[in-house]
Scaffold this active site. Structure first.
Site, mmCIF file in Angstrom:
data_model
loop_
_atom_site.group_PDB
_atom_site.id
_atom_site.type_symbol
_atom_site.label_atom_id
_atom_site.label_comp_id
_atom_site.label_asym_id
_atom_site.label_seq_id
_atom_site.Cartn_x
_atom_site.Cartn_y
_atom_site.Cartn_z
ATOM 1 N N CYS A 108 0.833 -1.207 0.000
ATOM 2 C CA CYS A 108 0.000 0.000 0.000
ATOM 3 C C CYS A 108 0.868 1.259 0.000
ATOM 4 C CB CYS A 108 -0.923 0.007 1.213
ATOM 5 S SG CYS A 108 -1.968 1.482 1.295
ATOM 6 N N ASN A 208 -0.115 -9.199 -10.102
ATOM 7 C CA ASN A 208 -1.066 -8.096 -9.943
ATOM 8 C C ASN A 208 -0.548 -6.870 -10.687
ATOM 9 O OD1 ASN A 208 -1.746 -5.738 -7.361
ATOM 10 N ND2 ASN A 208 -3.244 -6.472 -8.802
#
Length: 324
Positions: A108, A208
């Site tokens: 993140c 991803n």
């Protein structure tokens, strides 16, 4: 034509397909997951990020992130934090709440998370990541995964180092986001760096970054990853997994009619009311509206109109006006 979307084993977990819905802060709560499951049926769903420190402190603030339903599929619970003791404690807590997998967030980029030494900031401390993984393995019997970036910045592509350490401490699989910690989402995914991680570890790797349809899923799988994690492409399109599955099977995917999207918006609202309350559900729908309405005529007017919605009837009237 043999599809690249197929069953996969991640650690001890047998999944019906190799599509994973990414943890999405502010979005992947229970209502979103239920819609993703009903409309796309990915092999694995994921919660929003859950604060390990808040769990350890007994804060009620995380409760809405912990709720799950028997009507959804397998669910990954993602923890964020930088204290191995708190991470281990939280891993046991989410196991007790019915998690199928527990994941450590090392990707993140949000300033608040990085300021706490967590998220992508952890990529600067590979040894600490290892300690967190070891604490998770000691404290729960769930499969443990780690979501990482390919590096800290353009001068330090240390994804291989981090993945190797996580594997050594018992991680069951790694998810790699194909950008370093300081790259924005507009930067193209670096497939070559993902390939390096795949080659360096023996455990499964999920890829991803920029997966949004059949073509991009197939491109990601060319790196050697066993599965794809879909993030931003889910937002406003919980049916994206159905599109990926259809296109990877060589068939043409037919986009949902506007009226059907309108029905999904109202279902999303109603599920949010069950989890939260009417006021907070409407507030959340204002944010969701920008994703559900992107790329269609009248999107700006629809988004502006959402600011004046205060009840379900208000929202239904807006949807009826624009999603026809």
């Amino acid at each position: 034509m043999e599809s690249v979307i197929r069953p996969v084993r991640l650690g001890a977990l047998e999944l019906e397909n190799n599509m994973v819905q990414a943890p999405l802060a502010g979005y992947s709560s229970l209502p979103f997951r239920l819609l993703s499951w009903r409309l796309g049926r990915p092999g694995l769903l994921a919660t929003e990020m859950i604060s390990a420190n808040a769990i350890k402190q007994g804060s009620a603030s995380q409760e809405k992130y912990l709720v799950r339903s028997p009507e959804e599929g397998r669910v990954l619970y993602q923890l964020w934090g930088a204290d191995p003791e708190a991470i281990g404690y939280a891993a046991a807590a989410v196991e007790a709440r019915g998690a199928d997998v527990v994941d450590l967030n090392c990707g993140c980029p949000v300033r608040k998370v990085r300021a706490a030494g967590a998220g992508s900031k952890l990529m600067e401390s590979p040894a600490l990541i290892g300690k967190c993984v070891a604490a998770m393995k000691r404290n729960c019997a769930l499969p443990v995964s780690v979501k990482i970036r390919i590096g800290t910045d353009s001068g330090n592509f240390n994804g291989v180092e981090v993945a190797t350490i996580a594997e050594g401490e018992g991680a069951d699989w790694i998810t790699v986001h194909g950008r370093h910690a300081k790259e924005a989402y507009g930067t193209p995914c670096r497939y070559g760096e993902i390939e390096k991680v795949v080659a360096a570890v023996k455990i499964p790797v999920v890829g991803n970054g920029d997966v949004r349809d059949g073509r991009t899923a197939e491109r990601m799988l060319e790196t050697g990853v066993v599965g794809v994690m879909v993030g931003r492409a889910c937002m406003g399109a919980p049916w994206v997994f159905d599109r990926i599955r259809t296109e990877c099977a060589g068939r043409t995917w037919e986009p949902l009619p506007l009226a059907a999207i309108g029905e999904v918006i109202m279902q999303h609202h109603d599920l949010l009311v069950e989890l939260l309350d009417e006021k907070r559900a409407i507030r959340h729908c204002r944010k969701l509206g920008s994703f559900y309405s992107k790329s269609f005529a009248g999107a700006r007017e629809f988004r502006n109109g959402l600011n004046f919605c205060h009840t379900r009837d208000d929202l239904a009237a807006m949807v009826a006006q624009y999603f026809v």
